[in-house]
Design an enzyme around this catalytic site. Structure first.
Site, PDB file in Angstrom:
ATOM      1  CG  ASN A 155      32.649  37.918  43.068  1.00 48.78           C
ATOM      2  OD1 ASN A 155      32.692  36.711  42.847  1.00 48.78           O
ATOM      3  ND2 ASN A 155      32.080  38.439  44.150  1.00 48.78           N
ATOM      4  CD  GLU A 156      39.942  41.141  41.688  1.00 47.66           C
ATOM      5  OE1 GLU A 156      39.447  42.092  41.046  1.00 47.66           O
ATOM      6  OE2 GLU A 156      40.713  41.316  42.659  1.00 47.66           O
ATOM      7  N   PRO A 157      37.416  40.832  37.547  1.00 47.11           N
ATOM      8  CG  PRO A 157      38.375  42.648  36.436  1.00 47.11           C
ATOM      9  CD  PRO A 157      38.358  41.941  37.752  1.00 47.11           C
TER      10      PRO A 157
END
Ligand code: F6R
Length: 631
Positions: A155-157
């Site tokens: 879950n990236e920025p």
């Protein structure tokens, strides 16, 4: 309470190994408790370098203490997409190799996102994954690592707090971090399937682990910062049962360690703490050390320090002098010199020096200027290249050299058939190699030779008198990023060299807090060899200096010897680095820094000089820095 700024329960251990054992113990307790209740234990698992020691300890608990995984159901966080299950980098393979194949978990209880499902089927597949977790009543415990982007799972920025299991695009920083596992950035898949933040947040308990200083900045943001989708891990502040397990290096940016005087009363008898505090104060106030006033101290939570020493000036002078004595243009000591405050004692001249270089270019990149000085000052300099560095060479360079060998053989009338056959064979092997596959042994050898030739050229450039040693330590020779554990054979090789040369000075790459990676292993081997030899008579006169690897520099407070370089010496250092042509323009493993190695080295050395200048010392062109190791 010195953790008043921390918004997540955070436990700090001296080493990652210690913390990993505690975490494995927690998991084992939960498994046993659930087994006693006759219930499944539903674990959310992570991959990557962080949890490897936890898995190793769980395997040990299974083998030696009878911990059974029969009641364990696992759901892994994520998998690259697309990804075949048997690929070298697949998380399926990772989990089987590190855990599942060594314990008694039932195969039907293992769940890992499938990197082979058709693109059109991914959404349904993800929903099915969620449903399956729910069917077990949710995750009892979720284990997490953290990416330098602040990702949990993938879950990236930008990921939302309520996001569910889905296909995502990887952040550029995550791709560069994964590049070494994939033999180059271009081979890293751009996508992944990951559990969502919402999925993770529903776990009854969450444990996040982080090791090494590379994680220290993102840990500070996550633990002390505001909740934001820029750092998805900050959502964990909203989870009621989350604990972070850190090693000292990953915790080093937390306020309670970085600037403890801001959050508690400090023990100002600790000289190192005083030095650290003064450098910080000088940098913060943008004033040379000798100009700091009582008011500067008072405004930064340090008035008790002034009280202890009667005046600001007394402390300023004390620390200024400590730093002054670290600066020397004579890294090998100065001949016939009575000045007692130099970092390196001088009774012997010339000295025998061994520079250990983990890869074939760390010597010149990280301490090229000092290397040149030691040689110019007439010392007997040996360079010991610990590994062949063969995985960091491009395939087309191998073909170029094999072609050269072929033409060379032809031109000088040597056995042409053998050379031609070998050239064809090598070209064929490289052509047939798939992305991310291990090289054929001959190709690995040629890659090693290419780097060896460059290292020799670098040494010759410094001086014809430099003696080079190629140790080819066995732990490294796997052809992959994953290395073998350090063996007695590795340590014996180092011991043999030390015993042969009997050095007065040893230089080694000291990335002390990097829990994995070749530099750390190479340093461990040197430490262990020295521990075994430390009672030898010649060792009593030997000093050991640690330089940092290609990426960072020692913090000023940790520098015990600062060697200034003139503009000319910096240029010579640059030319020595240029001899490493296979690493020029764009090395195979550049890390997240797009600068070339010589640029990084110069900027770092100029940066150190600037930092000393700002503290009130003379303005040098560049400085190389070393920390003493007391054995
Ligand atoms: C792995 C995962 C990632 C990693 C993170 C840290 O399953 O989901 O979030 O935990 O990228 O990776 P390492 O541990 O390799 O630093």
């Amino acid at each position: 309470m010195d953790n008043q700024l921390e918004k997540i329960n955070t436990l700090v251990y001296e080493t990652s190994k210690e913390a990993s054992c505690v975490v494995a113990g927690q998991i084992a307790d939960l498994i046993r408790q659930k087994a006693a209740e006759n219930k499944p234990c539903v674990l959310g698992l992570a991959t990557g370098s962080t949890p490897t020691s936890v898995y190793a300890e769980l395997v040990r608990l299974h083998k030696e203490e009878g911990l059974s995984f029969k009641n364990v159901v696992t759901f892994n966080l994520d998998e690259y997409y697309p990804m075949a299950a048997d690929a070298l980098q697949s998380y399926v393979r990772f989990m089987h190799e590190l855990l599942f194949d060594s314990v008694d978990i039932l195969p039907e209880n293992i769940n890992i996102p499938d990197g082979t499902v058709a693109k059109t089927a991914v959404a349904d597949y993800c929903k099915g994954y969620e449903d399956k977790i729910k069917s077990y009543g949710g995750l009892d415990l979720q284990i997490l690592g953290i990416g330098r982007t602040g990702h949990i799972g993938f879950n990236e920025p930008g990921s939302g707090q309520k996001s569910r299991t889905r296909m995502v695009t990887l952040d550029h920083l995550t791709i560069t971090d994964a590049a070494s596992d994939f033999f180059g950035e271009e081979f890293v898949p751009r996508k992944a399937i990951t559990m969502g933040v919402g999925t993770i947040m529903e776990a009854k308990q969450i444990i996040l682990m982080a090791w090494g200083e590379g994680k220290s900045h993102i840990i500070r943001k996550t633990v002390e910062g505001d909740i934001s989708d820029h750092v998805p891990a900050t959502y964990l502040q909203n989870h009621g049962n989350t604990t972070f397990y850190l090693d000292a290096a990953a915790a080093s940016e937390l306020t309670r360690y970085k600037t403890p005087w801001l959050v508690r009363e400090c023990d100002w008898t600790d000289q190192h703490l005083i030095k650290r505090a003064l450098i910080w104060l000088s940098q913060k106030e943008k004033k040379p050390i000798l100009k700091l006033t009582t008011r500067d101290y008072a405004e930064n939570g340090m008035s008790d320090l002034v009280t202890e020493y009667d005046s600001a000036y007394n402390i300023n002078v004390k620390v200024f002098n400590q730093l002054r004595h670290t600066i020397t243009g004579w890294p090998g000591g100065k001949q016939n010199d009575s000045y007692v405050n130099r970092p390196e004692p001088s009774p012997v001249y010339p000295k025998r020096v061994i520079i250990f270089s983990p890869h074939p270019d760390d010597d010149v990149i990280s301490m090229g200027g000092t290397f040149i000085r030691l040689s110019d000052h007439g010392h007997e300099v040996h360079v010991a290249y610990q590994t062949s560095g063969n995985i960091a060479v491009f395939d087309d360079d191998v073909v170029r050299f094999a072609d050269f060998m072929n033409d060379f053989t032809d031109m000088f009338g040597l056995d042409k058939n053998t050379a031609q056959t070998m050239f064809n064979d090598i070209q064929e092997k490289i052509k047939n190699k798939k992305a991310g596959e291990v090289d054929a042994p001959e190709v690995q050898k040629i890659k090693g030779l290419i780097r060896r030739g460059e290292a020799k050229a670098g040494c010759r450039y410094v001086s014809e008198k430099v003696v080079s040693h190629f140790l080819d330590m066995p732990f490294y020779e796997t052809g992959t990023i994953k290395k073998k554990p350090l063996s007695t054979e590795d340590i014996q090789i180092i011991k043999d060299l030390l015993t042969e040369v009997k050095p007065h000075q040893v230089y080694a790459a000291g990335d002390l807090s990097d829990p994995h990676g070749t530099h750390r292993v190479c340093l461990d081997a040197i430490f262990r060899a020295i521990q075994e030899l430390k009672h030898e008579e010649w060792m009593q006169e030997c000093s050991v200096w640690l330089y940092r690897g290609a990426w960072h520099e020692w913090e000023i407070e940790n520098i015990d010897m600062a060697v200034p370089l003139s503009p000319d010496e910096l240029l010579r250092k640059r030319r020595a680095i240029f001899k490493h042509q296979s690493q020029k323009d764009r090395p195979l493993f550049p890390g997240s820094d797009s600068r070339e190695f010589w640029q990084r080295a110069e900027e770092r050395n100029r940066g150190t000089a600037k930092a000393f200048d700002a503290l009130g010392f003379p303005e040098y062109e560049a400085i190389e820095a070393f920390k003493r190791w007391h054995f």
